[in-house]
Design an enzyme around this catalytic site. Structure first.
Site, PDB file in Angstrom:
ATOM      1  N   HIS A   1      -4.945  10.007 -52.575  1.00  8.93           N
ATOM      2  CA  HIS A   1      -5.907  10.468 -51.577  1.00  8.93           C
ATOM      3  C   HIS A   1      -5.110  11.131 -50.450  1.00  8.93           C
ATOM      4  O   HIS A   1      -4.862  10.562 -49.388  1.00  8.93           O
ATOM      5  CB  HIS A   1      -6.727   9.297 -51.045  1.00  8.93           C
ATOM      6  CG  HIS A   1      -7.710   9.684 -49.987  1.00  8.93           C
ATOM      7  ND1 HIS A   1      -8.807  10.464 -50.234  1.00  8.93           N
ATOM      8  CD2 HIS A   1      -7.743   9.411 -48.658  1.00  8.93           C
ATOM      9  CE1 HIS A   1      -9.479  10.651 -49.115  1.00  8.93           C
ATOM     10  NE2 HIS A   1      -8.850  10.024 -48.136  1.00  8.93           N
TER      11      HIS A   1
ATOM     12  N   ASP B   1     -13.772  12.285 -52.190  1.00  6.33           N
ATOM     13  CA  ASP B   1     -13.145  13.514 -52.686  1.00  6.33           C
ATOM     14  C   ASP B   1     -13.921  14.059 -53.886  1.00  6.33           C
ATOM     15  O   ASP B   1     -14.152  15.262 -54.008  1.00  6.33           O
ATOM     16  CB  ASP B   1     -11.692  13.247 -53.075  1.00  6.33           C
ATOM     17  CG  ASP B   1     -10.887  12.638 -51.941  1.00  6.33           C
ATOM     18  OD1 ASP B   1     -10.968  13.172 -50.822  1.00  6.33           O
ATOM     19  OD2 ASP B   1     -10.198  11.632 -52.168  1.00  6.33           O
TER      20      ASP B   1
END
Length: 435
Positions: free
Chosen positions: A275, A247
């Site tokens: 996440h 990410d």
């Protein structure tokens, strides 16, 4: 992020590989050939890396209990100090990888073996964990590692029981997890994968090094890391990480594209939280060419909305374009995450990792695994960064991700020793491409 198959069934049988005497000429520092058994599922084929006419009659099976189920040429033993080129090497470290026959591991294992992760003077032993139905594929992985002739890769063992594979490991990279099937609720996925990580936590607690570092990749990785940690009370809670580096890498790429610079100009990028689609890519503290990102990118609407949407949906877009999940970039992000822990953080910079929140300076609820900004001295440990800005906009989004992780924690109470589970998840927040 791609996921690899893992089925926690532990049927055992023993097989002794034939002596590989024909390989002695390849290793001038070989002292003796040691044949060790390895666990394999019933009716599995035996893979051998030498021609049939070179294979001697198998020895009779030996009793169970032998440590290290080695594979092929890696069953040879040798003295690292005897070879001139190895005298400057560090001591061997043991690295376990679960889901080792999966797509992510197919990229990761060769990076580990090449020295890209731990350095050109760090010999390693790879301990590969798979499932009964993936065992032949695991043998194939071991054969490819064998054929690649990595000088730093001194041992490879394969198995399906974490209590065997995790013996004495100093790093555990837990990739193996069940993918989310059609019609499966997120609560069901938390329970199914939570059971896998609870069992692996118990195994690490029982047989791994007392200071083992654990990187959880299998999703939902934040709560899986919490479950694993709660089932391994002997291991410091600070040693558990949930992977949010992909990410971070995606966020850096998008800021660089928007600013018209190369991505090495982007620093101080933080992914806050889970996440999931509640993750918070932090543009407030990010810097581009040493300047605050907001001073370089004046488009506030893009920063507050489009930027986050692009980062969250990147995996889904990739699948539509290519027809497969982001296994290669996930493997690269694992490399980046580990290197950030074994390499000193550049002055003034930091990196993101999902870590235990107890004692954090940001007012985030304790007893969850939450992605936060970290620095490291390169010793495998880290500290949380204190000098970060949190405005009202960032605070509100951090609290939303915190609420989701607290709900996930309640949903797996039966796996963390906190009583019965109670699921009140706020909605489906799985990232596109991971469903």
């Amino acid at each position: 992020m791609a996921v690899a198959d893992f089925t926690p069934t532990y049927k055992e049988s023993l097989f002794l590989p034939s002596q590989l005497s024909s390989l002695s000429s390849r290793l001038s520092n070989t002292r003796s050939h040691v044949l060790k058994p390895f666990l394999r599922p019933r009716n599995a084929k035996i893979c051998c890396s030498v021609a049939p006419n070179q294979v001697q009659t198998p020895l009779a099976p030996q009793p169970t209990g032998t440590k290290g189920e080695c594979y092929g040429v890696f069953c040879l033993t040798y003295d690292l100090k005897a070879a001139e080129e190895t005298k400057s090497w560090k001591g061997l470290i043991n690295i376990a990888v679960s889901g080792a026959a999966g797509m992510i591991s197919n990229h990761l294992l060769f990076k580990l073996a090449s020295g890209e992760v731990f350095g050109p003077d760090q010999p390693i032993a790879l301990k590969l964990l798979g499932s009964e139905r993936s065992f032949e594929a695991l043998e194939g992985v071991a054969m490819e590692l064998e054929d690649s002739l990595y000088p730093l890769l001194r041992e490879v063992s394969i198995g399906i029981d974490p209590y065997d594979v995790f013996q004495d490991v100093e790093w555990a990279i837990l990739i193996g997890a069940k993918p989310r099937g059609p019609g499966m609720e997120r609560a069901d996925l938390l329970d199914i994968n939570g059971q896998i990580f609870a069992e692996q936590g118990k195994a690490l607690n029982a047989v791994a090094s007392s200071n083992v570092k654990v990187m959880v990749v299998g999703n939902p990785c934040n709560t899986n890391a919490l479950i694993c940690m709660k089932n391994a009370p002997k291991i410091p809670a600070k040693n558990f990480h949930a992977l949010t580096r992909l990410d971070e890498n995606r966020a850096k790429c998008q800021l660089a594209l928007k600013a018209g610079v190369f991505y090495d100009k982007v620093s101080n990028m933080t992914i806050w939280g889970n996440h999931s689609t509640t993750q918070v890519p932090d543009f407030l503290n990010a810097r581009i060419s040493g300047l605050p990102a907001k001073d370089v990118i004046k488009d506030t609407k893009w920063l507050e909305k489009d930027f986050t949407d692009i980062v969250q949906n990147r995996g889904g877009v990739l699948i539509k374009k290519w027809g497969r999940s982001s296994a290669a970039s996930t493997a690269v992000s694992i490399v980046d995450a580990i290197r950030s822990l074994v390499t000193p953080t550049p002055e003034g910079d930091w990196f993101s990792s999902g870590v235990y929140t107890n004692g954090n300076p940001y007012g985030i609820a304790e007893d969850i695994v939450f992605s936060m900004p970290c620095r490291s001295d390169g010793d495998g440990d880290y500290e949380l960064v204190k000098d970060v800005l949190i405005d009202d906009f960032l605070h509100e989004r951090i609290k939303k991700s915190e609420a989701e992780l607290l709900a996930e924690k309640r949903c797996v109470g039966h796996l963390t020793g906190e009583g019965n589970a109670f699921c009140d998840l706020p909605g489906d927040t799985m990232l596109p491409g991971e469903q």
